[in-house]
Write an enzyme that holds these catalytic residues in place. Structure first.
Site, PDB file in Angstrom:
ATOM      1  N   TYR A 143       0.859  -1.186   0.000  1.00 53.97           N
ATOM      2  CA  TYR A 143       0.000   0.000   0.000  1.00 53.97           C
ATOM      3  C   TYR A 143       0.891   1.229   0.000  1.00 53.97           C
ATOM      4  O   TYR A 143       1.807   1.346   0.810  1.00 53.97           O
ATOM      5  CB  TYR A 143      -0.879  -0.006   1.257  1.00 53.97           C
ATOM      6  CG  TYR A 143      -1.803   1.182   1.385  1.00 53.97           C
ATOM      7  CD1 TYR A 143      -2.912   1.325   0.539  1.00 53.97           C
ATOM      8  CD2 TYR A 143      -1.576   2.163   2.345  1.00 53.97           C
ATOM      9  CE1 TYR A 143      -3.765   2.411   0.670  1.00 53.97           C
ATOM     10  CE2 TYR A 143      -2.432   3.254   2.480  1.00 53.97           C
ATOM     11  CZ  TYR A 143      -3.521   3.369   1.633  1.00 53.97           C
ATOM     12  OH  TYR A 143      -4.365   4.449   1.758  1.00 53.97           O
ATOM     13  N   ASP A 238       9.349   2.770  -0.249  1.00 51.77           N
ATOM     14  CA  ASP A 238       8.300   3.416   0.531  1.00 51.77           C
ATOM     15  C   ASP A 238       8.568   3.080   2.000  1.00 51.77           C
ATOM     16  O   ASP A 238       8.250   1.980   2.467  1.00 51.77           O
ATOM     17  CB  ASP A 238       6.930   2.913   0.074  1.00 51.77           C
ATOM     18  CG  ASP A 238       5.800   3.552   0.869  1.00 51.77           C
ATOM     19  OD1 ASP A 238       6.075   4.129   1.947  1.00 51.77           O
ATOM     20  OD2 ASP A 238       4.638   3.461   0.437  1.00 51.77           O
ATOM     21  N   LYS A 266       4.500   9.349   8.807  1.00 52.12           N
ATOM     22  CA  LYS A 266       4.270   8.820  10.160  1.00 52.12           C
ATOM     23  C   LYS A 266       5.277   9.345  11.190  1.00 52.12           C
ATOM     24  O   LYS A 266       5.112  10.442  11.690  1.00 52.12           O
ATOM     25  CB  LYS A 266       4.209   7.291  10.112  1.00 52.12           C
ATOM     26  CG  LYS A 266       3.079   6.820   9.159  1.00 52.12           C
ATOM     27  CD  LYS A 266       2.616   5.430   9.436  1.00 52.12           C
ATOM     28  CE  LYS A 266       1.699   4.899   8.358  1.00 52.12           C
ATOM     29  NZ  LYS A 266       0.282   5.004   8.618  1.00 52.12           N
TER      30      LYS A 266
HETATM   31  N1  HOZ Z   1      -4.068   2.953   5.958  1.00 50.14           N
HETATM   32  C1  HOZ Z   1      -3.410   3.371   7.141  1.00 50.14           C
HETATM   33  C2  HOZ Z   1      -2.875   2.199   7.884  1.00 50.14           C
HETATM   34  N2  HOZ Z   1      -2.037   1.335   7.138  1.00 50.14           N
HETATM   35  C3  HOZ Z   1      -4.265   4.289   7.991  1.00 50.14           C
HETATM   36  C4  HOZ Z   1      -5.440   3.695   8.617  1.00 50.14           C
HETATM   37  C5  HOZ Z   1      -6.264   4.722   9.441  1.00 50.14           C
HETATM   38  O1  HOZ Z   1      -5.753   5.751   9.841  1.00 50.14           O
HETATM   39  O2  HOZ Z   1      -7.408   4.450   9.646  1.00 50.14           O
END
Ligand code: HOZ
Length: 423
Positions: A143, A238, A266
């Site tokens: 992702y 990434d 992050k």
């Molecule tokens: N997609 C992120 C975690 N891999 C964020 C999820 C979130 O903040 O709800």
């Protein structure tokens, strides 16, 4: 008792799609509704119903120092006293950029943005511009945020909700996204042989964290480096999750790989919205205003976000990553032993301060094997852990996170809770 959370969730659903601002946290697939959080302190979260939880989500990664770290909070307060946004350069952004460049081996220059999504989207644009090519190799289950070209067979929320692609993404935009199973170097090679002059870049999570935790096999990352160099494509790491989590220098320092571009997010924002992309000077100099590749942002380099990131990175330099890793390993091994004793098939991979729980007997090496995990068992585990005050990510396609402030008592309480789960 989750009355107030339920009430807020009902109100939220009236005005926010699905009641949440990011899909996974809706907790649908674990047949639950979200807890509304009132405050965080150290390794614990407190919800609006007075519940206290040991937090293994850590805002999906950023809070490696724990919630409300005194140094980070006072840096933010001090910055806020001088105003919250200037839309003009400030000293903190130079300082944060310098910290990032000195920590991450392959970075010579870095541009601050506001999220990991912005970082990957901009890095891809830069790679395409530098190579004058358009195709990108992406790994199934990885992702890279929610920009259009990456929304093909992606992990995280798309895996959780079984969304293979997304309406609204034009077919021609993802037509240049070539998909390969994670850890499958032979298929990467085959694609390069088929399109030797057309591939701009390979983008990869050097350690996959959005299909659960999946480690790179021996030689995989080095193989990607060799192939991209051989075919004149860029390698983008990434490191939005792994940056400053695996080590100060991220996965690239741990695996000794020298990518061309790196994306971050992050942890570098210390809990405020920050992303960054950077790499070799010869590529980064193509970014406007030095070059012609446009990328911009009103809140980029925001003084509060820079202050939070700077305080976080400076504090992390004093921390013992090896000790946290060995504590995480012990914790994960004990958790695995407790679950195995219940006669459920389980894998608990761990690396640095991360772990995952896959209810499967199949070793997980890519998205196909991650999907062999039994979701019903995961839901049972999630619900019973939460009922005992343990806050886990509500999907086996996410990764558990530990902080430097998780205590032995936190681990003991978590393991005790796991021992009481009934499948
Ligand atoms: N997609 C992120 C975690 N891999 C964020 C999820 C979130 O903040 O709800």
């Amino acid at each position: 008792m989750e009355d107030r959370s339920q009430e807020l969730f009902a109100r939220a659903r009236e005005v926010i799609p699905g009641g949440v601002n990011s899909p996974v946290r809706a907790c649908h697939n674990v047949q639950s509704s979200p807890l509304f959080i009132e405050r965080g302190c150290g390794s614990h979260l407190f919800d609006v119903d007075g519940g206290e939880y040991i937090d293994f989500v850590l805002s999906w990664g950023p809070m490696i120092l724990g919630h409300n770290d005194s140094d980070v909070t006072s840096a933010i307060q001090k910055a806020a006293a001088c105003g919250t946004s200037y839309g003009a350069p400030c000293e903190a952004e130079v300082a944060l950029a310098a910290e990032v460049v000195s920590a991450i081996p392959s970075l010579e220059m870095v541009r601050m943005v506001n999220s990991g999504t912005e970082a990957t989207m901009s890095a891809l644009r830069l790679a395409r511009a530098c190579t004058k090519r358009e195709k990108v190799i992406k790994f199934v289950g990885c992702y890279h945020g929610h920009a259009d070209p990456f929304l093909a067979a992606a992990g995280s929320g798309l895996a959780t909700f079984s969304i293979p692609g997304t309406p609204g993404v034009p077919a021609h935009v993802v037509a240049d996204t070539l998909l390969v199973p994670y850890n499958d170097l032979e298929q990467v090679k085959a694609i390069f042989q088929r399109f030797p002059q057309e591939i701009a870049c390979v983008i990869v999570e050097p350690v996959a964290c959005n299909m659960g935790l999946v480690l790179p096999e021996e030689g995989f990352l080095a193989g990607l480096r060799d192939l991209t160099q051989a075919y004149g494509a860029l390698l983008i790491f990434d490191e939005v999750i792994t940056g400053f989590r695996l080590a100060l220098g991220g996965a690239q320092s741990r695996y000794a790989i020298d990518p061309d571009l790196t994306t971050l997010g992050k942890i570098i924002g210390g809990g405020l919205p920050v992303g960054a992309f950077g790499g070799k000077r010869c590529y980064m100099e193509h970014i406007a205003p030095l070059g012609e590749v446009y990328q911009a942002g009103t809140l980029s380099g925001n003084p509060l976000a820079m202050a939070a990131g700077l305080a976080t990175l400076r504090k992390l330099k004093t921390k013992d990553y090896a000790a946290l890793e060995s504590r995480t390993q012990n914790f994960a091994q004990e958790l695995a032993a407790i679950l195995r004793a219940k006669d459920v098939p389980v894998q608990v991979p761990t690396l640095a301060s991360m772990f995952s729980v896959f209810f499967t007997s199949t070793p997980v090496k890519d998205f196909a094997t991650a999907k062999t995990a039994d979701q019903a068992l995961f839901t049972t585990f999630y619900k019973q852990m939460r009922a005992q005050g343990i806050y886990l990510a509500p999907s086996s396609f996410e990764t558990g996170m530990l902080s430097f402030v998780h205590s032995e008592e936190d681990f003991a309480r978590t393991l005790e809770a796991a021992s009481k789960v009934r499948f």
